[in-house]
Structures are given as C-alpha cells and as structure tokens.
Design a protein around this motif. Structure first.
Motif, PDB file in Angstrom:
ATOM      1  N   GLN A  99       0.831  -1.204   0.000  1.00  0.00           N
ATOM      2  CA  GLN A  99       0.000   0.000   0.000  1.00  0.00           C
ATOM      3  C   GLN A  99       0.863   1.251   0.000  1.00  0.00           C
ATOM      4  OE1 GLN A  99      -3.890   0.481   0.624  1.00  0.00           O
ATOM      5  NE2 GLN A  99      -2.962   2.146  -0.557  1.00  0.00           N
ATOM      6  N   ALA A 100       1.909   1.255   0.822  1.00  0.00           N
ATOM      7  CA  ALA A 100       2.801   2.422   0.882  1.00  0.00           C
ATOM      8  C   ALA A 100       3.526   2.630  -0.444  1.00  0.00           C
ATOM      9  CB  ALA A 100       3.800   2.245   2.021  1.00  0.00           C
ATOM     10  N   LEU A 101       3.976   1.536  -1.068  1.00  0.00           N
ATOM     11  CA  LEU A 101       4.648   1.641  -2.365  1.00  0.00           C
ATOM     12  C   LEU A 101       3.684   2.141  -3.437  1.00  0.00           C
ATOM     13  CD1 LEU A 101       6.768  -1.647  -2.311  1.00  0.00           C
ATOM     14  CD2 LEU A 101       7.635   0.692  -2.098  1.00  0.00           C
ATOM     15  N   ALA A 102       2.429   1.682  -3.384  1.00  0.00           N
ATOM     16  CA  ALA A 102       1.428   2.144  -4.346  1.00  0.00           C
ATOM     17  C   ALA A 102       1.165   3.635  -4.187  1.00  0.00           C
ATOM     18  CB  ALA A 102       0.132   1.354  -4.170  1.00  0.00           C
ATOM     19  N   THR A 103       1.087   4.095  -2.942  1.00  0.00           N
ATOM     20  CA  THR A 103       0.853   5.516  -2.680  1.00  0.00           C
ATOM     21  C   THR A 103       1.984   6.367  -3.243  1.00  0.00           C
ATOM     22  OG1 THR A 103      -0.389   4.989  -0.665  1.00  0.00           O
ATOM     23  CG2 THR A 103       0.480   7.228  -0.866  1.00  0.00           C
ATOM     24  N   SER A 104       3.221   5.919  -3.059  1.00  0.00           N
ATOM     25  CA  SER A 104       4.375   6.643  -3.606  1.00  0.00           C
ATOM     26  C   SER A 104       4.363   6.634  -5.129  1.00  0.00           C
ATOM     27  CB  SER A 104       5.677   6.019  -3.096  1.00  0.00           C
ATOM     28  OG  SER A 104       5.804   6.164  -1.701  1.00  0.00           O
ATOM     29  N   THR A 105       4.004   5.485  -5.715  1.00  0.00           N
ATOM     30  CA  THR A 105       3.948   5.373  -7.165  1.00  0.00           C
ATOM     31  C   THR A 105       2.897   6.303  -7.752  1.00  0.00           C
ATOM     32  OG1 THR A 105       4.689   3.071  -7.095  1.00  0.00           O
ATOM     33  CG2 THR A 105       3.565   3.784  -9.097  1.00  0.00           C
ATOM     34  N   LEU A 106       1.729   6.363  -7.118  1.00  0.00           N
ATOM     35  CA  LEU A 106       0.657   7.228  -7.607  1.00  0.00           C
ATOM     36  C   LEU A 106       1.001   8.703  -7.468  1.00  0.00           C
ATOM     37  CD1 LEU A 106      -2.413   5.213  -6.329  1.00  0.00           C
ATOM     38  CD2 LEU A 106      -1.924   5.801  -8.711  1.00  0.00           C
ATOM     39  N   ALA A 107       1.801   9.034  -6.473  1.00  0.00           N
ATOM     40  CA  ALA A 107       2.225  10.432  -6.328  1.00  0.00           C
ATOM     41  C   ALA A 107       3.116  10.848  -7.500  1.00  0.00           C
ATOM     42  CB  ALA A 107       2.970  10.610  -5.010  1.00  0.00           C
ATOM     43  N   ALA A 108       3.904   9.891  -8.010  1.00  0.00           N
ATOM     44  CA  ALA A 108       4.804  10.179  -9.121  1.00  0.00           C
ATOM     45  C   ALA A 108       4.124  10.031 -10.477  1.00  0.00           C
ATOM     46  CB  ALA A 108       6.021   9.253  -9.049  1.00  0.00           C
ATOM     47  N   ALA A 109       3.149   9.116 -10.566  1.00  0.00           N
ATOM     48  CA  ALA A 109       2.456   8.851 -11.834  1.00  0.00           C
ATOM     49  C   ALA A 109       0.969   8.682 -11.564  1.00  0.00           C
ATOM     50  CB  ALA A 109       3.032   7.604 -12.502  1.00  0.00           C
ATOM     51  N   PRO A 110       0.256   9.773 -11.328  1.00  0.00           N
ATOM     52  CA  PRO A 110      -1.165   9.689 -10.960  1.00  0.00           C
ATOM     53  C   PRO A 110      -2.063   9.359 -12.151  1.00  0.00           C
ATOM     54  CG  PRO A 110      -0.487  11.979 -11.162  1.00  0.00           C
ATOM     55  CD  PRO A 110       0.751  11.157 -11.332  1.00  0.00           C
ATOM     56  N   GLY A 111      -3.300   8.962 -11.817  1.00  0.00           N
ATOM     57  CA  GLY A 111      -4.320   8.815 -12.843  1.00  0.00           C
ATOM     58  C   GLY A 111      -4.455   7.443 -13.462  1.00  0.00           C
TER      59      GLY A 111
END
Length: 223
Positions: A99-111
């Motif tokens: 979950q934490a890795l997904a949150t970081s990934t979405l911050a860099a590549a949202p949408g």
C-alpha cells in the motif's frame, strides 16, 4: 495527532514522527542496516523523538509496516509497536508495504491503476493491484513468476517495484522503484494517520510460510 511510524519489514530500519494536524513530517531517523533491527530500533525511535523535540507521551498513534517482507523484521516492528501502544495506551495501526509503495507510485504517476510487484526471491513475487485512488483492487498474494506473467500480461496501468521487470520487460521503464522495496517512512506515517484502528490491525502480513528446514542428522533419538 502525532503519529510515530515504524518500518522494519525489509533491510531498512526507519522511524518517523508526523503531525497530522499540520500535515508535516517532524523527523526521520534510521538506516539500511540489513540485520539487527531488534538491537537498533529503539535507538532510532529515541533519535527521532529528540530531533522532533518530543517526549514519547506526546505520541497519539503508532503505525507499523506489517509486510510482506522479512519474517524477523516484521515480527520486531509489530511487537515493538504493540508494546509501545500498550504501555502508552495508544492505538496501533498496521500499514501494508505494498500500500505504501502504491501511494508513492501514484504520487509520481497519478491517474492510472497500479500493480505493485516485489521480488520475493525463489522465483516468486508478492503483488497487489490498486486503483487510481490508491485503493486495493484485490488481496495481496504470492505467485510464482510464470503465473504472475500470465495473469497480468495485459495489465493496463503502472507496474512498479523490484519485481516489475520480472513480469514484463517494458515495466522497468514505468516503474518508480525504491531500493529493496523499502516503503517511504513519511508515507507510512501519513497512511497511519488516515487509517481506521478498527480495520488496519497491526497483524503481520505473511504471504508464504517461513523458510525453515529440518536439520537432518541432528535429531535426538527417542528413548
């Protein structure tokens, strides 16, 4: 709300203090130590408290990574968080590393939806899908690499994590990977502040059994 975040699920031993009211990370302490989390964790907690200018009794909630990851590291982190929560009378919440890795990934590549894939070694991966809002689309699971490639060959979204390139060669270009799949401890703290203590229980997330083998030749014969 002041949150004390702890991550010992991997090779790193990291701690953060976060002020949810101000949306501010007050301090971070830790290092990539490989082993010895039990010996170093309390020292890093003290270091983070000192850097933030806080005493332990000012902590309102404790967040801890629950895995997947190292069996020993997860046990150390969860046991420490539970012990501190009991001593302080504070709630403890568990945060998935995926979950934490997904949150970081979405911050860099949202949408876009996200597939987090971490290398579990032994030709296996840990993985989980998340929607564009960061919510899990399925339960986390451990799969052999062949099954994961087949099952997610047509995944339309961002693939990230140390096991991304094991699934698709083009995934490496998409991935926003962190070394050793270490969660951003500041992200863990923010997720911990938003988590529901009644749901996000500090229970280890073990996706496969421990790698324990009997020692042939050392068994003691029964009388």
């Amino acid at each position: 709300m002041i949150v004390l975040a702890i991550d010992t699920a991997g090779t790193a031993c990291n701690v953060a203090l976060y002020d949810a009211a101000r949306d501010a990370t007050l301090s971070i302490a830790g290092a990539d130590i490989g082993r010895g989390h039990a010996e170093r964790l309390m020292g890093f907690i003290d270091e983070a408290l000192e850097a933030a200018g806080l005493e332990m009794d000012k902590v309102d909630r404790i967040a801890v990574t629950i895995g997947p990851g190292s069996f020993t590291g997860i046990r150390v982190g969860v046991a420490t968080a539970r012990g501190l929560g009991l001593a302080l009378g504070r709630p403890v919440v568990g945060i998935s590393v995926l979950q934490a890795l997904a949150t970081s990934t979405l911050a860099a590549a949202p949408g876009h939806p996200v597939l987090i894939v971490t290398d579990a070694k032994r030709e296996e991966v840990y993985l989980q899908t998340f929607d564009a809002a960061g919510q899990p689309m399925a339960e986390a699971e451990a799969l052999d690499v062949g099954s994961a490639r087949t099952g997610f060959a047509t995944f339309a979204g961002t693939i990230s994590g140390s096991g991304a390139s094991l699934l698709r060669e083009d995934a490496a270009a998409q991935a926003s990977e962190r070394p050793f799949d270490t969660a951003d401890i500041a992200v863990v703290a923010k997720l911990g502040a938003a988590a529901d203590p009644a749901i996000a229980l500090p229970k280890p997330l073990y996706l496969r059994g421990p790698d324990v083998r009997s020692q042939a030749g050392f068994a003691v014969a029964r009388a």
